[in-house]
Scaffold this motif. Structure first.
Motif, PDB file in Angstrom:
ATOM      1  N   SER A 208       3.876  42.079 -39.203  1.00  0.00           N
ATOM      2  CA  SER A 208       2.925  42.914 -39.934  1.00  0.00           C
ATOM      3  C   SER A 208       1.866  42.007 -40.541  1.00  0.00           C
ATOM      4  O   SER A 208       2.181  40.902 -41.001  1.00  0.00           O
ATOM      5  N   ASP A 209       0.605  42.452 -40.516  1.00  0.00           N
ATOM      6  CA  ASP A 209      -0.492  41.603 -40.964  1.00  0.00           C
ATOM      7  C   ASP A 209      -1.333  42.350 -42.001  1.00  0.00           C
ATOM      8  O   ASP A 209      -1.997  43.340 -41.682  1.00  0.00           O
ATOM      9  N   PRO A 210      -1.331  41.893 -43.269  1.00  0.00           N
ATOM     10  CA  PRO A 210      -2.149  42.565 -44.287  1.00  0.00           C
ATOM     11  C   PRO A 210      -3.638  42.276 -44.137  1.00  0.00           C
ATOM     12  O   PRO A 210      -4.463  42.940 -44.771  1.00  0.00           O
TER      13      PRO A 210
ATOM     14  N   ASN B  63      -4.181  37.572 -49.770  1.00  0.00           N
ATOM     15  CA  ASN B  63      -3.263  38.655 -49.378  1.00  0.00           C
ATOM     16  C   ASN B  63      -1.940  38.107 -48.865  1.00  0.00           C
ATOM     17  O   ASN B  63      -0.877  38.677 -49.115  1.00  0.00           O
ATOM     18  N   TYR B  64      -2.014  37.001 -48.131  1.00  0.00           N
ATOM     19  CA  TYR B  64      -0.793  36.408 -47.577  1.00  0.00           C
ATOM     20  C   TYR B  64       0.033  35.738 -48.672  1.00  0.00           C
ATOM     21  O   TYR B  64       1.263  35.773 -48.636  1.00  0.00           O
TER      22      TYR B  64
ATOM     23  N   LEU C 204       1.793  38.530 -50.422  1.00  0.00           N
ATOM     24  CA  LEU C 204       2.906  38.997 -49.597  1.00  0.00           C
ATOM     25  C   LEU C 204       4.079  38.026 -49.681  1.00  0.00           C
ATOM     26  O   LEU C 204       5.245  38.447 -49.818  1.00  0.00           O
TER      27      LEU C 204
END
Length: 693
Positions: free
Chosen positions: A335-337, A348-349, A352
């Motif tokens: 999944s990639d934000p 964002n990463y 996460l």
């Protein structure tokens, strides 16, 4: 709302108990009630595990500390272990009230340790188990002394599911609670005494999906499921082996009901491999012969990682923390934000990673700085859902549970120097190295555990486990090869290196072999011709045996068998004994039966016959005072022998690989046929003895 007990709530609980007690008989009034002991508090803390920050379960409920339900907004900065224990102790009166009310209501008398076991159970289940329709509750009401240990264990351990899925952490917890209840032992989880079968009825109904059995005993009676309009045909493992109940319980197992008109055992779809034929290498600094070429090609083809505007990939450049987080998390959780629109592109990463618990808040403050390899191991392992693994580290320069978990998963390998393997935990990580890690993360699948699945994967086959056959105890993480020498870095073993020889090795300088550190040698006595069946002596047998022994090398012998009957196996053993003529050996006399060709007279020897041949050869050798041994490769070891009948004999296993993967036990591993040893011209077979003779 926090799990705290207000004065009003405490008074309400006391009043409720007083009103309840006034309605009870005199017998019930004599029941002793308890509070949770400190030993139980420590056990629950251990079982729950401490979490500093609030976390959500699969149902969206939030918890903190030692599993106390909470509103995450109440704990923006988390809790300390001391605060977490205080929250838990404030929460426990609710469980105590539930259990004590049950005891008083039904007039059930228990000990402090039994009460504690019920508290631990209630801490995760609430009042769910307090229903006379459930076994544990009814056993207590009827009198627990009427029931056997197995019945009580199953009554408690049955609460180990989420839906119909068995959770390993709950099975171990329930066994621990059961043994605390039965024997007052706060540390014994029963894991060495009980295992379980999980029964999947494939659309049918079965009374108990998960049943616990004493280890090292036969399962006995198996449950019979029902399905309208169909006949039950039996329980089968995923590999297709039928469970009869005569097997010995060794480890957890899942079996599936097979029905006359459907409900068959599930199968896994065939893996589709990507086609890279259309990929054109755009990078001037990545060549087909480079170790990282296939990894770069994969990630470039999948548009996961690209190069630079000048047409280079720059494989030796170090990655920044932001780049590493993006690559690891997207590969691990699929999944990639996406990049952030404001602030740092990788924020964002980072958010996460913090949310998953891969890094602690504030731990990474510069996303443009390099990141060390130990942090990479922790981030990748947690994102994959791999916990820390206890055990001996394969690396000489780091002892870390996450690095070990990734090594066991095949995601990191390190590099070797001599007998040691190194990870370089504080170094940065290059783009090429990250390509390899991301590729392996994407391809990772939970490895088959034969003790759980009931089958062994060999080639394209799934073979049913031969329950009761001894299992190899070796740690696959601890093998290191340096040139022709194989090392096994387990302090519990003092290994020895040996060779095995025949006429094909020509003349051997045994003094030079001994000087090279070779501790033992197997010498071929002779064999049986695959076509005619005639026996023959190896022309170098006498020279090799005498030479090795005079050089002080411990010796054993082997016979290349092509026996097709017990009579021929006995004949071969007697042939060997005649050639030995009573000479002493430190190492075994080996029955070396191999598949010669599809047209050989021995090609179609079945498992029953070959197992009988092996027993006959070994017993004849043993009666003459020598130690017998059986030589196997994977084909013979898995398909041609019944290992359950051969537990009395040692095995010599041949597989030319970086680490052995034979499931069943063996004492010596022939790890190469291309070794180099001073004193032997050309290539030579080399062996590692885990337990030297």
């Amino acid at each position: 709302m926090k799990r705290t007990t207000s004065l009003k709530r405490a008074l309400a609980m006391v009043l409720a108990m007083v009103l309840t007690l006034t309605m009870l008989s005199g017998a019930a009034m004599t029941v002793e009630t308890y509070t949770t002991s400190d030993a139980c508090v420590e056990m629950i803390k251990e079982l729950e595990g401490y979490r500093e920050m609030p976390y959500a379960d699969s149902n969206g409920k939030w918890y903190v500390g030692y599993g106390v339900e909470c509103d995450p907004a109440d704990y923006p900065y988390g809790v300390t272990p001391e605060q977490a224990e205080l929250l838990m102790r404030e929460h426990l009166p609710r469980e105590e009230s539930l259990v004590n009310n049950f005891l008083v209501r039904y007039g059930v008398s228990v000990t402090q340790q039994q009460f504690d076991a019920m508290i631990s159970l209630t801490y995760t289940l609430g009042a769910q188990w307090i229903n006379p329709e459930y076994r544990f509750c009814s056993y207590l009401i009827n009198g627990i002394d009427r029931y056997s240990e197995v019945e009580v264990v199953n009554a408690i351990a049955t609460w180990c599911h989420t839906g119909t899925t068995v959770l390993e952490n709950l099975t171990s917890r329930r066994l621990r609670e059961a043994f605390l209840f039965l024997y007052g032992d706060y540390q014994n989880d029963g894991a060495l005494r009980y295992s379980y079968i999980h029964y999947e009825p494939n659309g049918g109904d079965v009374e108990n999906r998960t049943v616990f059995y004493p280890v090292a005993e036969a399962y006995g009676h198996l449950p019979v499921p029902t399905l309208a309009g169909q006949t039950f045909l039996g329980w089968y493992t995923l590999g297709g082996a039928q469970l009869t109940g005569e097997e010995i319980a060794m480890g957890p197992l899942t079996v599936y009901a097979r029905w006359s008109a459907g409900g068959s055992v599930p199968t896994e779809p065939a893996e589709e491999k990507p086609d890279y034929s259309s990929w054109v290498n755009p990078y001037s600094d990545v060549k087909e012969g480079d170790w990282h070429y296939s990894y770069v090609r994969e990630l470039s083809y999948q548009k996961i990682l690209g190069g630079y505007p000048d047409g280079t990939f720059q494989p030796d450049n170090q990655l920044t923390a932001g780049e590493a987080l993006k690559l690891l998390l997207v590969a691990a959780i699929q999944s990639d934000p996406g990049n952030a629109f404001s602030g740092h592109w990788a924020s964002n990463y980072l958010a996460l990673a913090e949310g998953l618990g891969c890094v602690m808040p504030g731990e990474i403050y510069d996303l443009d700085a390099p990141i060390d390899r130990l942090s990479i191991a922790r981030i990748a392992a947690i994102a994959m859902g791999l916990g820390q693994v206890d055990g001996l580290s394969p690396f000489a320069d780091v002892d870390d549970g996450y690095a070990l978990a990734l090594y066991e998963a095949g995601v990191i390998t390190g590099d070797t120097a001599g007998s040691q393997r190194f990870y370089h935990p504080l170094d940065g990580i290059t783009r090429a190295e990250m390509c390899a890690i991301v590729s392996r993360l994407r391809a990772y699948q939970t490895p088959n555990n034969p003790a759980l699945s009931g089958y062994i994967e060999y080639g394209n086959k799934r073979l049913p486990v031969q329950w009761g056959a001894p299992v190899a105890p070796y740690n696959m993480d601890l093998f290191v090869r340096d040139g022709s020498r194989m090392y096994y870095n387990d302090p519990d073993y003092v290994t020895a290196i040996g060779i095995d020889v025949s006429r094909h090795n020509g003349d051997i300088d045994w003094r030079e072999v001994a000087g090279a550190g070779i501790a033992f040698a197997f010498v071929r006595v002779g064999g049986r011709l695959a076509d005619s069946g005639d026996l023959y002596e190896d022309v170098k047998f006498e020279d090799n045996l005498a030479g090795a022994q005079s050089a002080g090398i411990k010796t054993g012998v082997y016979f290349y068998s092509q026996a097709v009957s017990v009579q021929e196996a006995v004949e071969e053993a007697q042939f060997v004994l005649g050639k030995l003529a009573g000479r002493g050996l430190e190492y075994p006399v080996v029955f070396d039966w191999e598949i010669y060709s599809k047209t050989a007279r021995s090609a179609n020897v079945d498992s029953v016959t070959l197992t009988s041949c092996a027993i006959a050869f070994c017993d004849t050798v043993a009666q003459a005072g020598y130690t017998p041994m059986i030589y196997i490769g994977r084909e013979v070891g898995y398909n041609r022998l019944d290992r359950t009948q051969l537990a009395a004999y040692d095995f010599w296993f041949a597989q030319y690989a970086a680490k052995p993967d034979m499931y069943y036990d063996y004492r010596i591993w022939q790890y190469t046929d291309s070794g180099s040893v001073p004193g032997v011209s050309g290539k030579v077979d080399m062996d590692l003895a885990f337990l030297p003779y």
